[in-house]
Design an enzyme around this catalytic site. Structure first.
Site, PDB file in Angstrom:
ATOM      1  N   ARG A 259     -24.307   5.347  13.920  1.00 27.33           N
ATOM      2  CA  ARG A 259     -24.053   6.799  13.960  1.00 27.33           C
ATOM      3  C   ARG A 259     -24.999   7.366  15.005  1.00 27.33           C
ATOM      4  NH1 ARG A 259     -23.182  11.169   9.188  1.00 27.33           N
ATOM      5  NH2 ARG A 259     -21.181  10.124   9.324  1.00 27.33           N
TER       6      ARG A 259
ATOM      7  N   HIS B 164     -14.972  10.127  15.234  1.00 29.86           N
ATOM      8  CA  HIS B 164     -15.358   9.641  13.897  1.00 29.86           C
ATOM      9  C   HIS B 164     -14.186   8.804  13.362  1.00 29.86           C
ATOM     10  CE1 HIS B 164     -17.474   9.219  10.276  1.00 29.86           C
ATOM     11  NE2 HIS B 164     -17.520  10.468   9.833  1.00 29.86           N
TER      12      HIS B 164
ATOM     13  N   ASP C 154     -13.344  21.184   9.195  1.00 22.46           N
ATOM     14  CA  ASP C 154     -14.688  20.598   9.186  1.00 22.46           C
ATOM     15  C   ASP C 154     -15.664  21.749   9.419  1.00 22.46           C
ATOM     16  OD1 ASP C 154     -16.845  18.837   9.314  1.00 22.46           O
ATOM     17  OD2 ASP C 154     -16.306  17.985  11.259  1.00 22.46           O
TER      18      ASP C 154
HETATM   19  N1  NVA Z   1     -18.402  17.220  12.606  1.00 22.83           N
HETATM   20  C1  NVA Z   1     -19.420  16.890  11.637  1.00 22.83           C
HETATM   21  C2  NVA Z   1     -18.946  15.793  10.752  1.00 22.83           C
HETATM   22  C3  NVA Z   1     -19.902  15.371   9.687  1.00 22.83           C
HETATM   23  C4  NVA Z   1     -19.359  14.247   8.874  1.00 22.83           C
HETATM   24  C5  NVA Z   1     -20.691  16.499  12.377  1.00 22.83           C
HETATM   25  O1  NVA Z   1     -20.597  15.800  13.398  1.00 22.83           O
HETATM   26  O2  NVA Z   1     -21.766  16.886  11.943  1.00 22.83           O
HETATM   27  N1   CP Z   2     -17.741  12.576   6.296  1.00 23.14           N
HETATM   28  C1   CP Z   2     -18.894  11.967   6.609  1.00 23.14           C
HETATM   29  O1   CP Z   2     -18.993  11.161   7.555  1.00 23.14           O
HETATM   30  O2   CP Z   2     -19.914  12.277   5.779  1.00 23.14           O
HETATM   31  P1   CP Z   2     -21.449  11.881   5.960  1.00 23.14           P
HETATM   32  O3   CP Z   2     -21.989  12.663   7.121  1.00 23.14           O
HETATM   33  O4   CP Z   2     -22.083  12.269   4.656  1.00 23.14           O
HETATM   34  O5   CP Z   2     -21.540  10.410   6.220  1.00 23.14           O
END
Ligand code: NVA
Ligand code: CP
Length: 301
Positions: A102, A129, A220
């Site tokens: 990540r 993602h 989101d």
């Molecule tokens: N768009 C959000 C998704 C979190 C799972 C982020 O990147 O923070």
């Molecule tokens: N949806 C998702 O990726 O959640 P987290 O940020 O908690 O991993």
């Protein structure tokens, strides 16, 4: 094989992953939680940003498949002290069988994969993602029986989750409308690639237009991880982009409401909607586990 972009998967591969995931979900509901399919295999998880669902679902997935998992924060590694990605990738390749990353920048994951000799999985970047999309597709399929012809409406930021969902829609034969303020559109290259696959990606500033006759409403957060400096301007720009009872009335009667979570209640989604029988967000979160088990089995077999 890596999963860095959702476009790394073909329709056939996605269908196979979803079928395996559905089988695993059924087995788990019947009480069969563990197998030894990945005995002796190890997966490393590297996080540059916080995570609840991704970390826990990958850890439990590996444990239930009989494998090992190591979760690491980037700053615990020598990466945090300037060791290069290329050497890190080569060293990880000699210890573990796959790595999930990540990262803030998509290019970090691409560079890791370039030097690694093991599968690399994108656990969220600024651009995509794809693991979330697998769970999203699984959720849509379980409610709508098929993906072909389903109309998805995305309300809000054209962000990483939106980009991968657009790809997922294009690959599996769904249509998608994205309602977002000007300047917050999804990635142009991803939209172009989706169009090349014959997917209708309608981009509009009007949330009601996108929601009209939708089978799926998804959203989101307005402020993603890494965008915190823009919090004030984003909260202002996204005020009209909320999934609430009024917007749901424009969609089909049997619409499902999705959110990858974490939810900022009262911003992109109201409390009323979260608690309504239209919201499938907890199934969606659970499906991360099943879909990722199927993905890991595919990558490590
Ligand atoms: N768009 C959000 C998704 C979190 C799972 C982020 O990147 O923070
Ligand atoms: N949806 C998702 O990726 O959640 P987290 O940020 O908690 O991993």
């Amino acid at each position: 094989m890596d999963l860095i972009s959702v476009f790394d998967l073909s329709r056939v591969e996605i269908e196979a992953i979803l079928n395996t995931a559905e089988g695993l979900r059924t087995e788990r509901k019947e009480g069969k939680r563990t197998s030894n399919a990945l005995e002796g295999k190890s997966l490393a998880l590297i996080f540059e940003k916080p995570s609840t669902r991704t970390r826990v679902s990958f850890e439990v997935a590996m444990l239930e498949l009989g494998g090992n998992v190591i979760s690491l924060n980037r700053n615990e590694l020598q990466l945090g002290r300037g060791e290069r990605i290329r050497e890190t990738a080569k060293v990880f390749s000699s210890y573990v069988d796959a790595v999930m990353i990540r990262a803030f920048q998509h290019s970090t994951i691409q560079e890791f994969a370039r030097y690694a000799s093991i599968p690399v999985i994108n656990g969220l970047s600024d651009l995509e993602h794809p693991c979330q999309t697998l769970a999203d597709l699984m959720t849509i399929k379980s409610y709508k029986n098929s993906l072909t012809g389903v109309k998805v409406a995305w309300i809000g930021d054209g962000n990483n989750v939106c980009n991968s969902l657009i790809g997922g829609c294009a690959i599996t034969g769904m249509a998608i409308s994205v309602a977002c303020p000007r300047g917050y559109e999804p990635d142009a290259k991803i939209v172009k690639r989706a169009a090349e696959l014959g997917c209708e990606v309608n981009i509009t500033e009007d949330a009601k237009e996108a929601a009209t006759d939708a089978d799926v409403l998804s959203t989101d957060v307005w402020v993603s991880m890494g965008d915190e400096d823009e919090t004030k301007s984003r909260k202002n720009a996204f005020k009209k982009y909320q999934i609430n009872e009024d917007l749901i009335r424009d969609a089909k009667e049997d619409v499902i409401v999705m959110h990858c979570m974490p939810v900022h209640v009262g911003e992109e989604m109201t409390e009323e909607v979260i608690n309504s029988n239209k919201a499938v967000i907890f199934e969606q979160a659970e499906n991360r586990l099943h879909a990722q088990k199927a993905l890991i089995l595919t990558l490590l077999k």
